[in-house]
Structure formats: structure tokens, C-alpha cells
Motif scaffolding. Structure first.
Motif, PDB file in Angstrom:
ATOM      1  N   TRP A 167       5.924  -1.789   9.768  1.00 21.23           N
ATOM      2  CA  TRP A 167       7.019  -1.559   8.843  1.00 21.23           C
ATOM      3  C   TRP A 167       6.544  -1.442   7.400  1.00 21.23           C
ATOM      4  CZ3 TRP A 167       8.289  -4.778   4.796  1.00 21.23           C
ATOM      5  CH2 TRP A 167       7.675  -6.040   4.785  1.00 21.23           C
ATOM      6  N   LYS A 168       5.365  -2.024   7.098  1.00 23.34           N
ATOM      7  CA  LYS A 168       4.835  -1.922   5.744  1.00 23.34           C
ATOM      8  C   LYS A 168       4.499  -0.472   5.387  1.00 23.34           C
ATOM      9  CE  LYS A 168       2.970  -6.602   5.323  1.00 23.34           C
ATOM     10  NZ  LYS A 168       1.749  -7.423   5.072  1.00 23.34           N
ATOM     11  N   ARG A 171       7.830   1.032   4.575  1.00 27.52           N
ATOM     12  CA  ARG A 171       8.304   0.492   3.291  1.00 27.52           C
ATOM     13  C   ARG A 171       7.575   1.134   2.123  1.00 27.52           C
ATOM     14  NH1 ARG A 171       5.727  -5.033   1.918  1.00 27.52           N
ATOM     15  NH2 ARG A 171       4.039  -3.489   1.723  1.00 27.52           N
ATOM     16  N   ASP A 172       6.260   1.241   2.230  1.00 25.64           N
ATOM     17  CA  ASP A 172       5.472   1.808   1.141  1.00 25.64           C
ATOM     18  C   ASP A 172       5.809   3.286   0.916  1.00 25.64           C
ATOM     19  OD1 ASP A 172       4.306  -0.626   0.903  1.00 25.64           O
ATOM     20  OD2 ASP A 172       2.295  -0.020   1.527  1.00 25.64           O
TER      21      ASP A 172
END
Length: 249
Positions: A167-168, A171-172
Motif C-alpha cells: 500500500w505504500k 500511497r506514494d
């Protein structure tokens, strides 16, 4: 001959941009309501103001704004999306790119709400007048040579490292789109609003503004200072590429 990944990205985005430009020129169902909103000022001002604020008309204008942003801005996203493809795993690339574009367009759509309010107000106060466009043109000229404009352009070249997993990564990519949208709005708000204030010549002005904004995006970062810069890099690229293609035949 198999195209490289970067070329495929560039071609796909340009094709989408051309398709949306075609929609704007053909204008099916008068989707570009902002182009015609000065017509409504022929009614009494109070009634016209209430009519313009109706949700249906406002939504139509917002759709027109969104299409204009997509048509004008997609070519500017070629390099950031190529960067995302280079930074992401293959299974994440497309979704990360979509999240980036979504974040970028979201910023422009939020700004569009305020832009539409300005356009409607101007058309009510000075219907069919070139005075607002002239005033904004002078503001845009000052903004173009200002150090603050250059700072926003420099920030637009800042492509931070993106997370690779889970998910990072998503998100990024979304945050990258949001921040990139903010820098683009900061550098190009005056140029984007200018065509919408013109009583006539809206489409031609949009094409000129698009050319200027893509050109300045292709320039290298510079030290922020008061400076007039001729941003003709896109024209130079077109001329060089044309000569190369002609020499190949």
C-alpha cells in the motif's frame, strides 16, 4: 519494430490528449458550458446569477473544465509517469500511474471550482468584455517572469523516490500526483484561467497556452529570479524531429 516502454507511454498519453481535444473542438452536447456562459448574462443580473449557480449548470461547467485539464495537461505527465514505471514493479505500474493521475487531476478539479466561480462572476459583471482577460494577461506576464513561478517549475522536476511494495507504493504514487498537481497549479494558474475569460478565440488561446506550458515544463530548473525566458524548447524539439524524419525518407 517494438517500441520502448517510454515511447509507448508517450504515444498513449498523446493519443488520449488528442481525443479529448477533439471532444472540446466538436463540443457534443455543449459540454464546454464555460465557453458559452456569457450568454446567460442577457437576463436580469439577479435571476442570471441564481441560474448560473444551479447545480446542473455548475456540473456541466466542471465537466468542461475537467476535459480541458485532461487535454492540456496529459502531455505534461509523460515524464512523471515514465518515472513511476521505472520505480515500480511491473504488477503495480498501471495502478500506481492511475493513482498519480487521479491525484494530479483532483488538485486541478478543486482549483477548477474556484476558477468557475471567477469566470461566472466576471461574465456577469462585464459580459462580452476583453478587459478581464487583458488584466489577467498583464498579471500572467508578471507571474511568468517572477522567481515564484520559477520555484514552482523547479518543484515540478522534483521526483521523489517511491516505495516499491504494498500500500505504500500506492500511497506514494497518489501523494506524488497531489504534490505534482499543486506545483503545476502554482506555476500555471494564470495561463489556465486566461483562455476562459476570453469572449472569443477560446480554443486558439487554449492551444497557445498548452504549447507554452509544455515548453516550460521541458526546460531545466533555473535559479529563481526576475527573468524573462523564451521557452521555445518544444518548438526546437519539433523542428529537430521533423528534420530527422525528413532525412530518413
Amino acid at each position: 519494430m517494438k517500441l520502448s516502454q517510454n515511447k509507448r507511454i508517450a504515444i498513449n498519453l498523446v493519443i488520449i490528449s488528442i481525443f479529448v481535444w477533439t471532444l472540446l473542438f466538436v463540443n457534443p452536447g455543449h459540454i464546454m458550458a464555460m465557453k458559452y456562459c456569457h450568454v446567460f448574462v442577457s437576463c436580469p443580473s439577479a435571476t442570471s446569477f441564481q441560474m448560473l449557480l444551479e447545480m446542473k449548470l455548475f456540473s456541466a461547467q466542471l465537466i468542461g473544465w475537467g476535459l480541458m485539464v485532461v487535454a492540456m495537461m496529459l502531455p505534461k505527465l509523460i515524464l512523471p509517469i515514465q518515472f513511476i514505471y521505472q520505480q515500480s514493479f511491473k504488477r503495480y505500474r498501471f495502478l500506481c500511474s492511475l493513482l498519480f493521475v487521479f491525484g494530479y487531476l483532483l488538485v486541478w478539479m478543486i482549483v477548477g471550482v474556484f476558477m468557475i466561480e471567477i469566470i461566472m462572476g466576471v461574465n456577469l459583471l462585464l459580459p462580452g468584455s476583453y478587459i478581464p482577460a487583458l488584466g489577467l494577461f498583464l498579471i500572467a506576464v508578471v507571474w511568468e517572469i517572477s522567481p515564484m513561478k520559477q520555484r514552482f517549475l523547479n518543484l515540478g522536476h522534483d521526483h521523489q523516490v517511491l516505495s516499491a511494495f504494498g500500500w505504500k507504493a500506492f500511497r506514494d504514487s497518489l501523494f506524488f500526483g497531489l504534490t505534482h498537481g499543486v506545483w503545476c497549479v502554482g506555476s500555471g494558474w494564470a495561463l489556465m484561467l486566461l483562455p476562459m475569460l476570453l469572449p472569443k478565440g477560446h480554443n486558439v488561446a487554449m492551444l497557445i497556452v498548452t504549447f507554452i506550458m509544455i515548453s516550460e515544463h521541458l526546460e531545466y530548473p533555473r535559479f529563481p529570479q526576475w527573468l524573462f525566458i523564451t521557452r521555445f524548447k518544444l518548438l526546437k524539439i519539433i523542428v529537430v524531429q521533423t528534420k530527422i524524419r525528413l532525412m530518413m525518407f
